[in-house]
Motif scaffolding. Structure first.
Motif, PDB file in Angstrom:
ATOM      1  N   LEU A  21       0.690  -1.306  -0.565  1.00  0.00           N
ATOM      2  CA  LEU A  21       0.375   0.148   0.409  1.00  0.00           C
ATOM      3  C   LEU A  21       0.607   0.904   0.561  1.00  0.00           C
ATOM      4  O   LEU A  21       0.498   2.409  -0.822  1.00  0.00           O
ATOM      5  N   SER A  22       2.494   0.982   0.391  1.00  0.00           N
ATOM      6  CA  SER A  22       3.253   2.355   0.441  1.00  0.00           C
ATOM      7  C   SER A  22       3.102   2.454  -1.082  1.00  0.00           C
ATOM      8  O   SER A  22       3.284   3.606  -1.493  1.00  0.00           O
ATOM      9  N   ALA A  23       3.283   1.868  -1.553  1.00  0.00           N
ATOM     10  CA  ALA A  23       3.712   1.482  -3.241  1.00  0.00           C
ATOM     11  C   ALA A  23       2.303   2.302  -4.141  1.00  0.00           C
ATOM     12  O   ALA A  23       2.743   2.563  -5.233  1.00  0.00           O
ATOM     13  N   CYS A  24       0.815   2.287  -3.625  1.00  0.00           N
ATOM     14  CA  CYS A  24      -0.006   2.099  -3.772  1.00  0.00           C
ATOM     15  C   CYS A  24       0.205   4.195  -3.236  1.00  0.00           C
ATOM     16  O   CYS A  24      -1.827   4.537  -3.701  1.00  0.00           O
ATOM     17  N   GLY A  25       0.579   4.697  -2.735  1.00  0.00           N
ATOM     18  CA  GLY A  25       0.537   5.774  -1.862  1.00  0.00           C
ATOM     19  C   GLY A  25       0.452   7.154  -3.288  1.00  0.00           C
ATOM     20  O   GLY A  25      -0.231   8.634  -3.235  1.00  0.00           O
ATOM     21  N   PHE A  26      -0.113   6.930  -4.383  1.00  0.00           N
ATOM     22  CA  PHE A  26      -0.244   7.607  -5.876  1.00  0.00           C
ATOM     23  C   PHE A  26      -1.191   7.570  -5.280  1.00  0.00           C
ATOM     24  O   PHE A  26      -1.647   9.102  -6.241  1.00  0.00           O
ATOM     25  N   ASN A  27      -2.664   7.344  -4.782  1.00  0.00           N
ATOM     26  CA  ASN A  27      -4.119   7.310  -4.733  1.00  0.00           C
ATOM     27  C   ASN A  27      -4.526   7.854  -5.225  1.00  0.00           C
ATOM     28  O   ASN A  27      -4.958   8.940  -5.992  1.00  0.00           O
ATOM     29  N   ASN A  28      -4.236   8.698  -4.100  1.00  0.00           N
ATOM     30  CA  ASN A  28      -4.460  10.086  -3.330  1.00  0.00           C
ATOM     31  C   ASN A  28      -3.772  11.329  -4.408  1.00  0.00           C
ATOM     32  O   ASN A  28      -5.071  12.534  -4.079  1.00  0.00           O
ATOM     33  N   PHE A  29      -2.925  10.513  -5.070  1.00  0.00           N
ATOM     34  CA  PHE A  29      -2.305  12.393  -6.050  1.00  0.00           C
ATOM     35  C   PHE A  29      -2.278  11.907  -7.418  1.00  0.00           C
ATOM     36  O   PHE A  29      -1.891  12.399  -8.468  1.00  0.00           O
ATOM     37  N   PHE A  30      -3.133  10.535  -8.316  1.00  0.00           N
ATOM     38  CA  PHE A  30      -2.645  10.136  -9.387  1.00  0.00           C
ATOM     39  C   PHE A  30      -3.507  11.578  -9.995  1.00  0.00           C
ATOM     40  O   PHE A  30      -2.583  11.708 -11.172  1.00  0.00           O
ATOM     41  N   PRO A  31      -4.114  12.960  -9.794  1.00  0.00           N
ATOM     42  CA  PRO A  31      -5.130  13.469 -10.756  1.00  0.00           C
ATOM     43  C   PRO A  31      -3.711  14.319 -10.584  1.00  0.00           C
ATOM     44  O   PRO A  31      -3.250  14.842 -11.715  1.00  0.00           O
ATOM     45  N   THR A  32      -3.335  14.651  -9.597  1.00  0.00           N
ATOM     46  CA  THR A  32      -2.338  15.331 -10.050  1.00  0.00           C
ATOM     47  C   THR A  32      -0.310  15.567 -10.818  1.00  0.00           C
ATOM     48  O   THR A  32      -0.245  15.820 -11.127  1.00  0.00           O
TER      49      THR A  32
END
Length: 491
Positions: free
Chosen positions: A302-313
């Protein structure tokens, strides 16, 4: 017509019983012949096949819809940011990042108590989870009323508390009804709700901003929270009737189906133990060292999936306008959803975890590296497909592995799933600070960290594989008293 004497009838009945016993022994032998390396077998009983089909038709649609809306509501803030949320609320510095991470503080606090309550059988899971969903719908909609940083932090904290029971509770319910060979696919279908939600959230936001911005005195981002909260509240009402409870108490199963649902999971459980209560289940989980390795593995994932909340950015770093950016967030997640289900199907069919995690996370690592080394728009957008598809595909495999490895009692299974989910989701507290605006467009710190997280996930997977292989050898050798030598740990 000659009358049959009682003696003849007795002899015939004994013959029939002997015949049935003989047939059963042949069936048992056939099942053993068809069993894989861990003792897991495919379904052959028509009644069991009908039961699983009925479970799928009742459980999976409502759980998918609930998880879809869970992520729609949670991640609406990422899209609201593109419509002036920060400016309207006066957020500066890392205040937006804090609003992201504070949700997970509340989220983590409630997960273990919630799953312990569900496994205690003191509440009906169908009613409990639906009420919690209704509560998070109201809290999410209240985001539209916030006026400043303090208000947004408070709403996000309580959103985390009200959302906390759903995902670990859903995993626990799935583990009560589906076997080791079945659960990876069901978790992947459930998790695709997260992926598809992230895929279409940008499209929903784009449509909302384009049509309702500044209507009736409200900004587009405020309408987004109101509309999504209202839909979530409506679906919560359906959950009361469609969600299951425990196998022996689910109202929409017949008595025969309830018993079969209970018995087939009992047969599939490795090293089964007698249930001794909720606190005993938590104690059993904490005393099992494999819990901590699986928790580390899922935390790294899940650390590697941390982009989830910033994907639009991250997609916005390609240099397109807001609407195009929101549209471009969709295709990588559509592909990710397909990959997630395919990996779930093959992992369940072959009862295999290690190589599935290795190849999927390996693909994600390649994507992260590409994102680190190039500013080429085509290359960076391709990397979004690679790391999103590879990283998300792993989730169902790891969580299915948790259920199969730490499921000796329902209480231990519930405590293990919630504990691992707590440790794993703690990653979102610190990964929220890996994406400061000043690091754009490359976000080198975040992508390099994600690469390391992916490698650590793969390494821990192989450690667990070797550990379980060693345990299986001990079971076969009789070194573990009371263990069933025909039901072994899957890896």
């Amino acid at each position: 017509m000659a009358m049959q004497s009682p003696l003849d009838f007795s002899v015939d009945q004994k013959s029939k019983n002997l015949h049935l016993d003989y047939v059963d022994s042949i069936n048992d032998a056939n099942e053993k012949d068809q069993a894989d390396y861990s003792g897991a077998t495919a379904k052959t009983d028509p009644a069991e096949i009908r039961l699983v089909r009925k479970l799928d038709m009742r459980i999976m649609p409502i759980m998918w819809a609930m998880y879809f809306l869970n992520y729609i509501d949670r991640n609406a803030i990422a899209n609201a940011r593109l419509n002036g949320l920060e400016e309207d609320l006066g957020l500066v510095g890392t205040q937006y990042n804090t609003c992201i991470s504070i949700l997970f503080v509340g989220y983590l606090l409630m997960q273990i108590p919630s799953n312990m309550l569900m496994s205690s059988k003191k509440v009906r899971p169908s009613l409990y989870m639906s009420v919690c969903m209704g509560c998070w719908a109201v809290v999410s909609a209240c985001t539209a009323l916030t006026k400043n940083y303090v208000g947004l932090v408070a709403v996000r904290f309580f959103l985390g508390i009200t959302e906390a029971p759903f995902y670990p509770g859903a995993l626990f319910l799935l583990s009560l009804f589906y076997t080791r060979k079945e659960i990876a696919l069901r978790i992947s279908i459930l998790y695709s709700g997260n992926i598809i939600a992230t895929a279409v959230a940008g499209l929903i936001a784009a449509a909302t901003f384009a049509t309702l911005d500044h209507k009736h005195g409200l900004k587009g981002w405020q309408w987004l929270f109101i509309i999504e909260g209202a839909v979530t509240f409506g679906v919560a009402g359906l959950g009361v009737f469609m969600l299951p409870d425990h196998p022996l108490t689910t109202r929409w199963l017949t008595p025969e189906e309830r018993q079969l649902a209970h018995d087939r999971i009992a047969r599939d459980t490795v090293d089964s133990e007698e249930s001794k209560g909720v606190l005993a289940g938590l104690n059993q989980a904490i005393r099992d060292p494999r819990l901590f390795l699986l928790a580390f593995m899922q935390n790294m994932h899940l650390s590697a999936c941390g982009f989830n909340n910033f994907f639009p950015t991250v997609v916005g770093s390609l240099g397109f306008g807001d609407i195009i950016t929101l549209v471009l967030t969709c295709p990588p997640y559509i592909v990710s959803g397909i990959c997630c289900v395919v990996v779930g199907i093959t992992s369940g069919r072959y009862n295999e975890r290690t190589w599935h995690i290795t190849f999927s996370m390996g693909m994600a690592v390649v994507g992260y590296i590409i994102s680190c080394v190039t500013l080429n728009k085509g290359g960076r957008y391709l990397s979004c497909f690679l790391f999103a598809s590879g990283a998300y595909a792993v989730n169902s495999v790891i969580l299915g592995w948790v259920s199969a490895t730490l499921g000796q009692t329902p209480e231990k299974k519930a405590a293990s799933l919630s504990f691992i989910n707590v440790v794993a989701n703690a990653s979102y507290i610190y990964t929220a600070y890996l994406y400061p605006k000043t690091d754009g467009p490359r976000y080198l710190t975040a992508m390099a960290s994600n690469t390391a997280f992916g490698v650590a996930t793969i390494a821990s997977t192989w450690v667990l594989r070797w550990w379980l292989q060693s345990t299986n050898r001990k079971i076969r050798a009789g070194s573990i008293p009371g263990a069933d030598t025909e039901v072994l740990y899957a890896y």
